[in-house]
Scaffold this active site. Structure first.
Site, PDB file in Angstrom:
ATOM      1  N   SER A  64       0.796  -1.238   0.000  1.00  0.00           N
ATOM      2  CA  SER A  64       0.000   0.000   0.000  1.00  0.00           C
ATOM      3  C   SER A  64       0.824   1.281   0.000  1.00  0.00           C
ATOM      4  O   SER A  64       0.254   2.367  -0.109  1.00  0.00           O
ATOM      5  CB  SER A  64      -0.955   0.013   1.194  1.00  0.00           C
ATOM      6  OG  SER A  64      -2.091  -0.773   0.925  1.00  0.00           O
ATOM      7  N   LYS A  67       0.156   3.791  -2.674  1.00  0.00           N
ATOM      8  CA  LYS A  67      -0.793   4.898  -2.581  1.00  0.00           C
ATOM      9  C   LYS A  67      -0.096   6.258  -2.501  1.00  0.00           C
ATOM     10  O   LYS A  67      -0.728   7.291  -2.743  1.00  0.00           O
ATOM     11  CB  LYS A  67      -1.712   4.703  -1.378  1.00  0.00           C
ATOM     12  CG  LYS A  67      -2.647   3.491  -1.489  1.00  0.00           C
ATOM     13  CD  LYS A  67      -3.554   3.377  -0.276  1.00  0.00           C
ATOM     14  CE  LYS A  67      -4.553   2.241  -0.417  1.00  0.00           C
ATOM     15  NZ  LYS A  67      -3.951   0.907  -0.237  1.00  0.00           N
ATOM     16  N   SER A 128      -6.032   3.604   4.578  1.00  0.00           N
ATOM     17  CA  SER A 128      -5.447   2.815   3.488  1.00  0.00           C
ATOM     18  C   SER A 128      -6.528   2.091   2.697  1.00  0.00           C
ATOM     19  O   SER A 128      -6.369   0.932   2.290  1.00  0.00           O
ATOM     20  CB  SER A 128      -4.411   1.811   4.011  1.00  0.00           C
ATOM     21  OG  SER A 128      -3.587   1.344   2.966  1.00  0.00           O
TER      22      SER A 128
END
Length: 437
Positions: A64, A67, A128
């Site tokens: 993640s 991102k 997230s």
């Protein structure tokens, strides 16, 4: 390799000690660091100096932390006026499925419901949310496939070298139920080196410092006061009121997948000094992937940065502390002129090495006569030379451009007019007589 050593025109004394571990880590200081991870790096967020590194160029999974690139492109689109915080997005079938898939990190988004860009952005950065990230990719580029192309293009523009972006969220493509972006494979993974994650963080902080306004929030409600109300907990455990609070920590992004392990790009600021850290696939004492270890190791890197390195200023006092910084002027109404700096030279150094730096004043040869003296007339504010660090430290940088200044202009602080013929002649006679007696 994009990192460059500072160039020198004279021999230097290296002020950093290089310490090699089995991971081939490099430490620019005197402290001891023990990092158990596939890769790690510590960077000065102001200059881009690398203060610690191990396996920094290896292409590894980032989960993640992907991102962060999505954040960059969203903030860029906001800045350029292409999208707005209050504009709404209606949930697509793909986003609905992935935002509500069991086992994935998410803020659940309702079918056919509309959400603002701000709501989606907060859900992505704080919780997230994978569905929120994919939704934002559709807002910015129309489709996630097109967005992925922009992610890779932006990585190239930012000077990144070891990267592969395959979706906007950081999910493994095989976890996307066949909805992986067009142009990517079902087994593809988001992969970036530790140094290039630090490069992305460096540009994110420089270009859009407002990213910290959201990433520093330990908690925030999603759609408070509605049936969708949710208290989002930030995945960054170093933030205030979280389990591993670290003073000054305010970002940036965690990541966890079976492929990438536990990863974290962190940043913290104390006394106007900010550092960036990256940990890829953190391991515990038994060599097993560990979510907690990424924060423990980040703290170790940050402590090393804050404890070992300080910002020091160098001025004319470091050339000669006994003088008032006066230079003789030949043929002037006044026989000398006071000099000063536009600003001192600032350098981040191991704090035990401040006095090892050699500082020189180098006058402009065009301002000197045949005897090497300043020649009148001299104008106030006129550049008459440079203050130079003669033995700058040997550091590597995550960006091509050398950002640490090793010299600064020296100016005259007063005007010295040229003396008339009679005065100059009298001085020469006085000098001649002085030599006779």
């Amino acid at each position: 390799m994009k990192k460059r050593m500072l160039k020198r025109v004279v021999p230097i004394t290296m002020i950093s000690f290089l310490s090699l571990s089995p991971f081939q880590s490099v430490v620019y200081g005197e402290g001891k660091i023990d990092i158990e991870a596939d890769a790690a790096i510590l960077v000065d967020a102001d200059t881009g100096e690398i203060l610690y590194k191990e396996n920094e160029d290896e292409l590894l999974g980032i989960a993640s932390m992907t991102k962060m690139m999505t954040e960059y492109l969203v903030l860029e689109a906001i800045h350029d006026g292409k999208i707005k915080w209050d504009q709404t997005y209606k949930v697509s079938d793909k986003v609905f499925l992935l935002a509500n898939a069991p086992g994935l990190s998410n803020v659940h988004l309702l079918e056919n419901e509309s959400y603002t860009v701000r709501e989606l952005y907060d859900a992505m950065v704080i919780k997230s949310g994978n569905g929120a990230a994919i939704a934002l990719s559709e807002v910015v580029a129309g489709t996630e496939g097109e967005f992925v192309k922009r992610m890779n293009q932006k990585a190239k523009e930012l000077g990144m070298e070891h990267y592969q972006f395959v979706n906007s969220s950081g999910l493994s493509n095989y976890d996307m139920f066949g909805y992986h972006p067009e142009g990517t494979g079902v087994n593809d993974e988001n992969m970036v080196s530790a140094e290039d994650m630090a490069t992305l963080a460096y540009h994110l902080l420089k270009d859009f410092p407002e990213v910290l306004d959201t990433s520093k929030l330990p908690y925030k409600y999603f759609r408070k006061g509605t049936s969708e109300e949710l208290l989002m907990k930030n995945t960054n455990a170093l933030l205030k009121d979280r389990s591993s609070y670290y003073k000054g920590a305010d970002g940036l992004k965690t990541g966890t997948t079976p492929f990438a392990g536990s990863t974290f790009t962190g940043t913290a600021e104390r006394d106007d000094t900010r550092f960036i850290t990256v940990i890829l696939d953190a391991k515990d004492e038994y060599g097993q992937p560990s979510s907690a270890a990424r924060f423990i190791q980040t703290v170790e890197l940050l402590d090393y940065g804050f404890n070992e390195f300080k910002t020091f200023e160098y001025s004319l006092d470091d050339v000669d502390k006994k003088k008032e910084h006066l230079l003789p002027v030949a043929d002037g109404v006044e026989s000398e002129v006071k000099i000063n700096l536009a600003k001192p030279i600032k350098m981040r150094l191991n704090q035990n090495k401040k006095n090892k730096i050699k500082v020189l004043f180098k006058p402009d040869s065009k301002k000197l006569n045949d005897k090497g003296e300043l020649q009148a007339p001299i104008e106030k504010g006129e550049k008459i030379g440079e203050l130079i660090i003669d033995n700058p430290p040997k550091y590597e940088y995550i960006v091509n451009k050398k950002r640490t200044e090793t010299k600064v202009d020296v100016y005259a602080s007063a005007t010295v007019e040229k003396a008339n013929w009679f005065v100059r002649s009298a001085r020469k006679i006085e000098e001649f007589i002085g030599k006779l007696f």
